[in-house]
Scaffold this motif. Sequence first.
Motif, PDB file in Angstrom:
ATOM      1  N   ILE A  44      -4.461  29.085  37.103  1.00 14.00           N
ATOM      2  CA  ILE A  44      -5.894  29.359  37.287  1.00 14.00           C
ATOM      3  C   ILE A  44      -6.482  29.975  36.021  1.00 14.00           C
ATOM      4  O   ILE A  44      -7.580  29.605  35.596  1.00 14.00           O
ATOM      5  CB  ILE A  44      -6.100  30.275  38.515  1.00 14.00           C
ATOM      6  CG1 ILE A  44      -5.777  29.504  39.792  1.00 14.00           C
ATOM      7  CG2 ILE A  44      -7.523  30.823  38.559  1.00 14.00           C
ATOM      8  CD1 ILE A  44      -5.713  30.373  41.027  1.00 14.00           C
ATOM      9  N   GLY A  45      -5.752  30.894  35.396  1.00 13.16           N
ATOM     10  CA  GLY A  45      -6.219  31.501  34.150  1.00 13.16           C
ATOM     11  C   GLY A  45      -6.369  30.488  33.035  1.00 13.16           C
ATOM     12  O   GLY A  45      -7.354  30.510  32.285  1.00 13.16           O
ATOM     13  N   TYR A  46      -5.404  29.584  32.908  1.00 16.87           N
ATOM     14  CA  TYR A  46      -5.482  28.560  31.859  1.00 16.87           C
ATOM     15  C   TYR A  46      -6.702  27.671  32.065  1.00 16.87           C
ATOM     16  O   TYR A  46      -7.456  27.412  31.127  1.00 16.87           O
ATOM     17  CB  TYR A  46      -4.204  27.705  31.844  1.00 16.87           C
ATOM     18  CG  TYR A  46      -4.320  26.538  30.895  1.00 16.87           C
ATOM     19  CD1 TYR A  46      -4.132  26.726  29.533  1.00 16.87           C
ATOM     20  CD2 TYR A  46      -4.644  25.264  31.349  1.00 16.87           C
ATOM     21  CE1 TYR A  46      -4.250  25.668  28.644  1.00 16.87           C
ATOM     22  CE2 TYR A  46      -4.769  24.213  30.473  1.00 16.87           C
ATOM     23  CZ  TYR A  46      -4.567  24.412  29.124  1.00 16.87           C
ATOM     24  OH  TYR A  46      -4.696  23.375  28.258  1.00 16.87           O
ATOM     25  N   PHE A  47      -6.902  27.195  33.293  1.00 11.65           N
ATOM     26  CA  PHE A  47      -8.033  26.302  33.528  1.00 11.65           C
ATOM     27  C   PHE A  47      -9.366  27.027  33.414  1.00 11.65           C
ATOM     28  O   PHE A  47     -10.370  26.421  33.037  1.00 11.65           O
ATOM     29  CB  PHE A  47      -7.900  25.591  34.877  1.00 11.65           C
ATOM     30  CG  PHE A  47      -6.892  24.477  34.826  1.00 11.65           C
ATOM     31  CD1 PHE A  47      -7.079  23.391  33.990  1.00 11.65           C
ATOM     32  CD2 PHE A  47      -5.751  24.519  35.601  1.00 11.65           C
ATOM     33  CE1 PHE A  47      -6.151  22.369  33.926  1.00 11.65           C
ATOM     34  CE2 PHE A  47      -4.819  23.501  35.553  1.00 11.65           C
ATOM     35  CZ  PHE A  47      -5.019  22.427  34.704  1.00 11.65           C
ATOM     36  N   VAL A  62      -6.288  26.503  23.407  1.00 12.04           N
ATOM     37  CA  VAL A  62      -6.487  27.252  24.655  1.00 12.04           C
ATOM     38  C   VAL A  62      -5.152  27.768  25.167  1.00 12.04           C
ATOM     39  O   VAL A  62      -5.043  28.912  25.615  1.00 12.04           O
ATOM     40  CB  VAL A  62      -7.182  26.374  25.713  1.00 12.04           C
ATOM     41  CG1 VAL A  62      -7.256  27.088  27.053  1.00 12.04           C
ATOM     42  CG2 VAL A  62      -8.570  25.976  25.248  1.00 12.04           C
ATOM     43  N   ALA A  63      -4.110  26.959  25.101  1.00 12.77           N
ATOM     44  CA  ALA A  63      -2.785  27.381  25.565  1.00 12.77           C
ATOM     45  C   ALA A  63      -2.268  28.548  24.723  1.00 12.77           C
ATOM     46  O   ALA A  63      -1.669  29.488  25.258  1.00 12.77           O
ATOM     47  CB  ALA A  63      -1.817  26.215  25.514  1.00 12.77           C
ATOM     48  N   LYS A  64      -2.523  28.509  23.416  1.00 18.34           N
ATOM     49  CA  LYS A  64      -2.070  29.597  22.552  1.00 18.34           C
ATOM     50  C   LYS A  64      -2.803  30.896  22.883  1.00 18.34           C
ATOM     51  O   LYS A  64      -2.208  31.962  22.898  1.00 18.34           O
ATOM     52  CB  LYS A  64      -2.267  29.232  21.078  1.00 18.34           C
ATOM     53  CG  LYS A  64      -1.266  28.221  20.583  1.00 18.34           C
ATOM     54  CD  LYS A  64      -1.488  27.923  19.126  1.00 18.34           C
ATOM     55  CE  LYS A  64      -0.478  26.904  18.615  1.00 18.34           C
ATOM     56  NZ  LYS A  64      -0.691  26.611  17.197  1.00 18.34           N
ATOM     57  N   VAL A  65      -4.105  30.806  23.155  1.00 13.77           N
ATOM     58  CA  VAL A  65      -4.869  31.997  23.519  1.00 13.77           C
ATOM     59  C   VAL A  65      -4.402  32.518  24.877  1.00 13.77           C
ATOM     60  O   VAL A  65      -4.256  33.726  25.078  1.00 13.77           O
ATOM     61  CB  VAL A  65      -6.388  31.694  23.527  1.00 13.77           C
ATOM     62  CG1 VAL A  65      -7.172  32.826  24.156  1.00 13.77           C
ATOM     63  CG2 VAL A  65      -6.871  31.428  22.116  1.00 13.77           C
ATOM     64  N   ALA A  66      -4.132  31.624  25.821  1.00 17.35           N
ATOM     65  CA  ALA A  66      -3.713  32.034  27.162  1.00 17.35           C
ATOM     66  C   ALA A  66      -2.362  32.738  27.140  1.00 17.35           C
ATOM     67  O   ALA A  66      -2.128  33.659  27.927  1.00 17.35           O
ATOM     68  CB  ALA A  66      -3.650  30.821  28.086  1.00 17.35           C
ATOM     69  N   THR A  67      -1.473  32.330  26.253  1.00 12.36           N
ATOM     70  CA  THR A  67      -0.152  32.953  26.187  1.00 12.36           C
ATOM     71  C   THR A  67      -0.102  34.114  25.208  1.00 12.36           C
ATOM     72  O   THR A  67       0.897  34.799  25.120  1.00 12.36           O
ATOM     73  CB  THR A  67       0.922  31.921  25.791  1.00 12.36           C
ATOM     74  OG1 THR A  67       0.564  31.352  24.526  1.00 12.36           O
ATOM     75  CG2 THR A  67       1.058  30.848  26.838  1.00 12.36           C
ATOM     76  N   GLY A  68      -1.178  34.320  24.455  1.00 13.70           N
ATOM     77  CA  GLY A  68      -1.230  35.436  23.518  1.00 13.70           C
ATOM     78  C   GLY A  68      -0.507  35.177  22.219  1.00 13.70           C
ATOM     79  O   GLY A  68      -0.177  36.102  21.489  1.00 13.70           O
ATOM     80  N   THR A  69      -0.247  33.920  21.879  1.00 12.62           N
ATOM     81  CA  THR A  69       0.464  33.593  20.645  1.00 12.62           C
ATOM     82  C   THR A  69      -0.459  33.050  19.572  1.00 12.62           C
ATOM     83  O   THR A  69       0.000  32.527  18.563  1.00 12.62           O
ATOM     84  CB  THR A  69       1.567  32.557  20.922  1.00 12.62           C
ATOM     85  OG1 THR A  69       0.969  31.386  21.470  1.00 12.62           O
ATOM     86  CG2 THR A  69       2.597  33.109  21.886  1.00 12.62           C
TER      87      THR A  69
END
Length: 79
Positions: A44-47, A62-69
Motif C-alpha cells: 500500500i505504501g509503495y502504490f 519510487v522503489a528506492k525512495v520507498a525502501t530508503g535506499t
Amino acid sequence: MAGSQGTKGPSPGQHSTEALHQRSKLPYCPFRMALGGFAAALTIGYFTLYSKKKPEASALDVAKVATGTSNPNNTHPRK
C-alpha cells in the motif's frame, strides 16, 4: 407470563468453560500473519508513493525512495 419458568439456557450457577464462537487456535502461524500484514502495508505504501510521483520519476526511483535506499541523484529531475 413474566416468570422465569420459560427461560432457556443454563442457570447462573452453571457456567460453561467454552467461549462461544471463538477458536481456541489461530488458523495460521502468528508470524506468518504478521509477515503478511507487513507485506500488505509495504504494498500500500509503495502504490501510494507511485501514485504521487512526478512524471519524470521511474518506478525504480519510487522503489528506492520507498525502501530508503535512494540518494539525491535518484530524487532530483534528470536533465
